[in-house]
Design an enzyme around this catalytic site. Structure first.
Site, PDB file in Angstrom:
ATOM      1  N   GLY A   8      90.156 -52.795 -30.042  1.00  0.00           N
ATOM      2  CA  GLY A   8      89.468 -54.057 -29.790  1.00  0.00           C
ATOM      3  C   GLY A   8      89.906 -55.114 -30.778  1.00  0.00           C
ATOM      4  O   GLY A   8      89.458 -55.116 -31.927  1.00  0.00           O
ATOM      5  N   GLY A  10      89.621 -58.591 -30.546  1.00  0.00           N
ATOM      6  CA  GLY A  10      89.087 -59.906 -30.219  1.00  0.00           C
ATOM      7  C   GLY A  10      88.891 -60.730 -31.479  1.00  0.00           C
ATOM      8  O   GLY A  10      89.565 -60.519 -32.489  1.00  0.00           O
ATOM      9  N   MET A  12      86.568 -60.724 -33.802  1.00  0.00           N
ATOM     10  CA  MET A  12      86.233 -59.942 -34.992  1.00  0.00           C
ATOM     11  C   MET A  12      87.327 -58.928 -35.308  1.00  0.00           C
ATOM     12  O   MET A  12      87.805 -58.846 -36.446  1.00  0.00           O
ATOM     13  CB  MET A  12      84.897 -59.225 -34.788  1.00  0.00           C
ATOM     14  CG  MET A  12      83.688 -60.130 -34.814  1.00  0.00           C
ATOM     15  SD  MET A  12      83.098 -60.479 -36.481  1.00  0.00           S
ATOM     16  CE  MET A  12      82.265 -58.955 -36.875  1.00  0.00           C
ATOM     17  N   GLY A  13      87.705 -58.138 -34.319  1.00  0.00           N
ATOM     18  CA  GLY A  13      88.668 -57.070 -34.552  1.00  0.00           C
ATOM     19  C   GLY A  13      90.004 -57.578 -35.054  1.00  0.00           C
ATOM     20  O   GLY A  13      90.607 -56.977 -35.946  1.00  0.00           O
ATOM     21  N   ARG A  32      93.721 -54.514 -24.762  1.00  0.00           N
ATOM     22  CA  ARG A  32      94.312 -54.723 -23.432  1.00  0.00           C
ATOM     23  C   ARG A  32      95.191 -55.966 -23.389  1.00  0.00           C
ATOM     24  O   ARG A  32      96.021 -56.108 -22.482  1.00  0.00           O
ATOM     25  CB  ARG A  32      93.202 -54.826 -22.389  1.00  0.00           C
ATOM     26  CG  ARG A  32      92.446 -53.524 -22.178  1.00  0.00           C
ATOM     27  CD  ARG A  32      91.343 -53.697 -21.147  1.00  0.00           C
ATOM     28  NE  ARG A  32      90.619 -52.454 -20.916  1.00  0.00           N
ATOM     29  CZ  ARG A  32      89.573 -52.340 -20.098  1.00  0.00           C
ATOM     30  NH1 ARG A  32      89.137 -53.395 -19.426  1.00  0.00           N
ATOM     31  NH2 ARG A  32      88.975 -51.170 -19.940  1.00  0.00           N
ATOM     32  N   SER A 113      78.507 -57.692 -40.272  1.00  0.00           N
ATOM     33  CA  SER A 113      78.115 -59.100 -40.260  1.00  0.00           C
ATOM     34  C   SER A 113      79.163 -59.917 -40.990  1.00  0.00           C
ATOM     35  O   SER A 113      79.726 -59.470 -41.993  1.00  0.00           O
ATOM     36  CB  SER A 113      76.750 -59.276 -40.938  1.00  0.00           C
ATOM     37  OG  SER A 113      76.361 -60.642 -40.922  1.00  0.00           O
ATOM     38  N   LYS A 167      71.526 -53.330 -38.733  1.00  0.00           N
ATOM     39  CA  LYS A 167      72.158 -54.559 -38.222  1.00  0.00           C
ATOM     40  C   LYS A 167      71.273 -55.235 -37.181  1.00  0.00           C
ATOM     41  O   LYS A 167      71.220 -56.472 -37.104  1.00  0.00           O
ATOM     42  CB  LYS A 167      73.522 -54.217 -37.609  1.00  0.00           C
ATOM     43  CG  LYS A 167      74.276 -55.414 -37.000  1.00  0.00           C
ATOM     44  CD  LYS A 167      74.526 -56.500 -38.025  1.00  0.00           C
ATOM     45  CE  LYS A 167      75.584 -57.512 -37.615  1.00  0.00           C
ATOM     46  NZ  LYS A 167      75.573 -57.990 -36.250  1.00  0.00           N
ATOM     47  N   HIS A 170      68.685 -57.064 -39.102  1.00  0.00           N
ATOM     48  CA  HIS A 170      69.393 -58.189 -39.721  1.00  0.00           C
ATOM     49  C   HIS A 170      69.532 -59.335 -38.731  1.00  0.00           C
ATOM     50  O   HIS A 170      69.263 -60.502 -39.055  1.00  0.00           O
ATOM     51  CB  HIS A 170      70.775 -57.701 -40.185  1.00  0.00           C
ATOM     52  CG  HIS A 170      71.757 -58.790 -40.516  1.00  0.00           C
ATOM     53  ND1 HIS A 170      72.444 -59.483 -39.554  1.00  0.00           N
ATOM     54  CD2 HIS A 170      72.176 -59.278 -41.710  1.00  0.00           C
ATOM     55  CE1 HIS A 170      73.239 -60.371 -40.128  1.00  0.00           C
ATOM     56  NE2 HIS A 170      73.108 -60.257 -41.434  1.00  0.00           N
ATOM     57  N   GLU A 174      67.993 -63.144 -38.566  1.00  0.00           N
ATOM     58  CA  GLU A 174      68.898 -64.287 -38.361  1.00  0.00           C
ATOM     59  C   GLU A 174      68.358 -65.222 -37.289  1.00  0.00           C
ATOM     60  O   GLU A 174      68.426 -66.448 -37.432  1.00  0.00           O
ATOM     61  CB  GLU A 174      70.272 -63.750 -37.980  1.00  0.00           C
ATOM     62  CG  GLU A 174      71.321 -64.797 -37.694  1.00  0.00           C
ATOM     63  CD  GLU A 174      72.586 -64.151 -37.149  1.00  0.00           C
ATOM     64  OE1 GLU A 174      72.925 -64.416 -35.979  1.00  0.00           O
ATOM     65  OE2 GLU A 174      73.216 -63.369 -37.891  1.00  0.00           O
TER      66      GLU A 174
END
Length: 296
Positions: A8, A10, A12-13, A32, A113, A167, A170, A174
């Site tokens: 992954g 995207g 973040m990744g 992908r 995060s 999380k 968390h 938020e």
């Protein structure tokens, strides 16, 4: 130097891969999207890793993550380790962990995060699972977390499921913090007593009790668009707020701030609220209060 398979790539990744590589670790990514991937398939990615392997999953929560875990169970070997770094619901972690345990493959759940800023600032990490598995992955965690004392950016929360639970809470917090800043901004704008709202909010960044990274991000947004006129007031929720409220109900813990923040997001998506039309009708019926007719 550690070696990691990362599924992954995207927003973040991709940034996590870059931060890990900058720290000297070898990362073999799979996505992908052919423009960002380092391998052609999960099987190809696994073949490029030396045993015992560590594979980190950063795909959407739910069925995509469950399916990826199941596929890895058929590709990895005893002694390997899988880390789910997405926003899975904590109840999925026991299912995933038990599945891999039948093949003697370790499993950690990791709440992450930091958003798109994590590449430069580091990521706050909340991990659930066996201490021995956490220790195996510690070079990876240390590279991803912010600089400074480990305990200020990394926590081993407990057994499998506890990282994603932490999380979830968390993110519920938020929601409440974001809503408080938003309501303060709206009140400052509406009252017209303050002539320079962006300047006031920027002035809260140092020395005040409300200074925070979220406040810094609001200042950044106001620098780009002082009235926030370029945005539509439509806000989605990614699930963690709902799950947090479910846990509050299950544990009889009052959570009025988080619940109000979540419901405010629901309200943001209503162009014409049936509930408020009913309120207007009732006020008109019992008190003769004026109403606004459609098209009037």
């Amino acid at each position: 130097m550690a070696q990691l398979g990362l599924i992954g790539l995207g927003k973040m990744g991709f940034n996590m891969r870059e931060r890990l590589r900058a720290a000297g670790h070898e990362v073999v990514g799979y996505d992908r999207n052919p423009e960002v991937t380092d391998s052609t398939s999960l099987e190809d990615m696994v073949s490029k890793l030396d045993g015992p392997r560590i594979v980190w999953i950063m795909v959407p929560a739910g069925e995509p993550t469950r399916q990826t875990v199941a596929e890895l169970g058929n590709l990895l070997s005893a002694g390997d380790l899988v880390i789910d770094g997405g926003n899975s619901k904590y109840t999925d972690d026991k299912i995933n962990g038990d599945l891999l345990a039948t093949k003697t493959i370790g499993y950690l759940d990791c709440g992450v995060s930091g958003g798109v800023w994590g590449k430069d600032n580091g990521y706050g990490l909340m991990v659930g699972g066996a201490a021995s598995d956490v220790e195996k992955a510690m070079p990876i965690f240390d590279a991803l977390r912010p600089e400074g004392p480990r305990e200020e950016g990394f926590s081993h929360a407990g057994a499998v499921g506890s990282g994603h639970y932490a999380k979830m809470i968390h993110n519920g917090i938020e929601y409440g913090m974001m809503q408080a800043f938003a309501e303060g901004f709206e009140l400052l704008e509406a009252a017209k007593v303050v002539e320079n709202v962006p300047a006031v909010i920027k002035g809260w960044q140092r020395g005040t009790v409300v200074r925070s990274w979220l406040l810094d991000l609001l200042v950044r947004a106001l620098d780009e668009d002082p009235e926030l006129d370029d945005l539509e007031g439509y806000v989605e929720d990614s699930g963690e707020g709902r799950w947090t409220l479910e846990e509050a109900i299950n544990n009889a813990v009052p959570a009025p701030v988080i619940s109000a923040a979540l419901f405010a997001r629901f309200a943001s998506r209503q162009e014409d609220s049936a509930a408020m039309r009913a309120v207007a009708a009732l006020r008109n019926q019992f008190g003769g209060h004026s109403v606004k007719k459609v098209g009037g």
